[in-house]
Design a protein around this motif. Sequence first.
Motif, PDB file in Angstrom:
ATOM      1  N   GLU A  39      80.150 -23.704 106.044  1.00  0.00           N
ATOM      2  CA  GLU A  39      79.657 -23.618 107.412  1.00  0.00           C
ATOM      3  C   GLU A  39      80.062 -22.325 108.100  1.00  0.00           C
ATOM      4  O   GLU A  39      79.546 -22.005 109.158  1.00  0.00           O
ATOM      5  CB  GLU A  39      80.154 -24.819 108.212  1.00  0.00           C
ATOM      6  N   SER A  40      81.011 -21.595 107.512  1.00  0.00           N
ATOM      7  CA  SER A  40      81.404 -20.311 108.085  1.00  0.00           C
ATOM      8  C   SER A  40      81.681 -19.331 106.955  1.00  0.00           C
ATOM      9  O   SER A  40      82.013 -19.729 105.858  1.00  0.00           O
ATOM     10  CB  SER A  40      82.652 -20.464 108.961  1.00  0.00           C
ATOM     11  N   ALA A  41      81.533 -18.055 107.248  1.00  0.00           N
ATOM     12  CA  ALA A  41      81.759 -17.021 106.236  1.00  0.00           C
ATOM     13  C   ALA A  41      83.142 -16.426 106.421  1.00  0.00           C
ATOM     14  O   ALA A  41      83.301 -15.235 106.568  1.00  0.00           O
ATOM     15  CB  ALA A  41      80.683 -15.951 106.329  1.00  0.00           C
ATOM     16  N   SER A  42      84.130 -17.290 106.456  1.00  0.00           N
ATOM     17  CA  SER A  42      85.506 -16.820 106.606  1.00  0.00           C
ATOM     18  C   SER A  42      86.079 -16.502 105.233  1.00  0.00           C
ATOM     19  O   SER A  42      85.358 -16.375 104.259  1.00  0.00           O
ATOM     20  CB  SER A  42      86.332 -17.881 107.330  1.00  0.00           C
ATOM     21  N   VAL A  43      87.382 -16.413 105.162  1.00  0.00           N
ATOM     22  CA  VAL A  43      88.059 -16.084 103.914  1.00  0.00           C
ATOM     23  C   VAL A  43      87.758 -17.114 102.841  1.00  0.00           C
ATOM     24  O   VAL A  43      87.568 -16.765 101.680  1.00  0.00           O
ATOM     25  CB  VAL A  43      89.584 -15.977 104.161  1.00  0.00           C
ATOM     26  N   VAL A  44      87.681 -18.386 103.215  1.00  0.00           N
ATOM     27  CA  VAL A  44      87.539 -19.444 102.225  1.00  0.00           C
ATOM     28  C   VAL A  44      86.293 -19.297 101.348  1.00  0.00           C
ATOM     29  O   VAL A  44      86.424 -19.231 100.141  1.00  0.00           O
ATOM     30  CB  VAL A  44      87.620 -20.849 102.875  1.00  0.00           C
ATOM     31  N   PRO A  45      85.095 -19.199 101.863  1.00  0.00           N
ATOM     32  CA  PRO A  45      83.994 -19.113 100.899  1.00  0.00           C
ATOM     33  C   PRO A  45      83.851 -17.745 100.226  1.00  0.00           C
ATOM     34  O   PRO A  45      83.336 -17.663  99.119  1.00  0.00           O
ATOM     35  CB  PRO A  45      82.760 -19.450 101.737  1.00  0.00           C
ATOM     36  N   ILE A  46      84.310 -16.676 100.865  1.00  0.00           N
ATOM     37  CA  ILE A  46      84.121 -15.347 100.280  1.00  0.00           C
ATOM     38  C   ILE A  46      85.288 -14.996  99.353  1.00  0.00           C
ATOM     39  O   ILE A  46      85.088 -14.772  98.151  1.00  0.00           O
ATOM     40  CB  ILE A  46      83.967 -14.266 101.376  1.00  0.00           C
ATOM     41  N   LEU A  60      74.884 -16.242 103.562  1.00  0.00           N
ATOM     42  CA  LEU A  60      76.001 -16.547 104.464  1.00  0.00           C
ATOM     43  C   LEU A  60      75.932 -15.708 105.725  1.00  0.00           C
ATOM     44  O   LEU A  60      76.146 -16.210 106.832  1.00  0.00           O
ATOM     45  CB  LEU A  60      77.340 -16.296 103.763  1.00  0.00           C
ATOM     46  N   ARG A  61      75.627 -14.428 105.553  1.00  0.00           N
ATOM     47  CA  ARG A  61      75.547 -13.523 106.706  1.00  0.00           C
ATOM     48  C   ARG A  61      74.432 -13.975 107.664  1.00  0.00           C
ATOM     49  O   ARG A  61      74.608 -13.968 108.878  1.00  0.00           O
ATOM     50  CB  ARG A  61      75.295 -12.099 106.232  1.00  0.00           C
ATOM     51  N   ASN A  62      73.294 -14.382 107.111  1.00  0.00           N
ATOM     52  CA  ASN A  62      72.190 -14.847 107.954  1.00  0.00           C
ATOM     53  C   ASN A  62      72.529 -16.165 108.655  1.00  0.00           C
ATOM     54  O   ASN A  62      72.089 -16.404 109.777  1.00  0.00           O
ATOM     55  CB  ASN A  62      70.922 -15.024 107.124  1.00  0.00           C
ATOM     56  N   LYS A  63      73.314 -17.013 107.972  1.00  0.00           N
ATOM     57  CA  LYS A  63      73.628 -18.333 108.517  1.00  0.00           C
ATOM     58  C   LYS A  63      74.702 -18.283 109.597  1.00  0.00           C
ATOM     59  O   LYS A  63      74.586 -18.963 110.609  1.00  0.00           O
ATOM     60  CB  LYS A  63      74.077 -19.242 107.375  1.00  0.00           C
ATOM     61  N   VAL A  64      75.763 -17.481 109.362  1.00  0.00           N
ATOM     62  CA  VAL A  64      76.898 -17.509 110.283  1.00  0.00           C
ATOM     63  C   VAL A  64      77.136 -16.191 111.013  1.00  0.00           C
ATOM     64  O   VAL A  64      78.036 -16.102 111.834  1.00  0.00           O
ATOM     65  CB  VAL A  64      78.197 -17.942 109.559  1.00  0.00           C
ATOM     66  N   GLY A  65      76.378 -15.171 110.695  1.00  0.00           N
ATOM     67  CA  GLY A  65      76.555 -13.880 111.370  1.00  0.00           C
ATOM     68  C   GLY A  65      77.453 -12.944 110.607  1.00  0.00           C
ATOM     69  O   GLY A  65      77.203 -12.633 109.458  1.00  0.00           O
TER      70      GLY A  65
END
Length: 190
Positions: A100-107, A31-36
């Motif tokens: 698509e983003s590493a926001s609260v939802v996937p983490i 996730l970090r590599n994909k979205v920063g």
Amino acid sequence: MSFNFKEIATASMVLFAVIDILGSVPVIIGLRNKVGHIQSEKASIVAAFIMVAFLFVGERILSLIGIDVNSFAVAGAFIIFFLAIEMILGISLYKDDAPESASVVPIAFPLIAGAGTLTSILSLRAEYAVQNIVVAIIVNIIFVYLVLKSSRRIGNLLGRIGLGVIRKIFGVILLAIAVKLFATNINQLL
């Protein structure tokens, strides 16, 4: 209100195994590599809030739909059993689409405070005092935060094989927990 170190330690280990944050390091790195940037603080706080809220409100929600805690604990034992099988055998019984983003939802949800974690919290409530479970949640959230902050270093340090070994060890521990949880609560249902 008395704190029991044994209950805190056991509940912490159960949650640690179910959350499996070390086993999730490859996902977090991806996730970090994909979205920063990953918002470690926000994800940890939201996950803690979800878990504590479910600890206090989850039983009421169940009673509204006519399910007792022991029935939920037996169902939780099955979920924990399948999570353990996934960890031990390295298979995926449930596959979610890549976010698509590493926001609260996937983490925060569902990676940290997912179905297995919430089920485990209510299952623990059937056996342990609430204050001990809250302390166990806090201990795990601190650890989760530290892992989220240093996920890249942990991944490099342990390597793919090291992460796999840790995942399998916690899978066996989870399997034993599932069997104990099932045996303890099935007697009260019959």
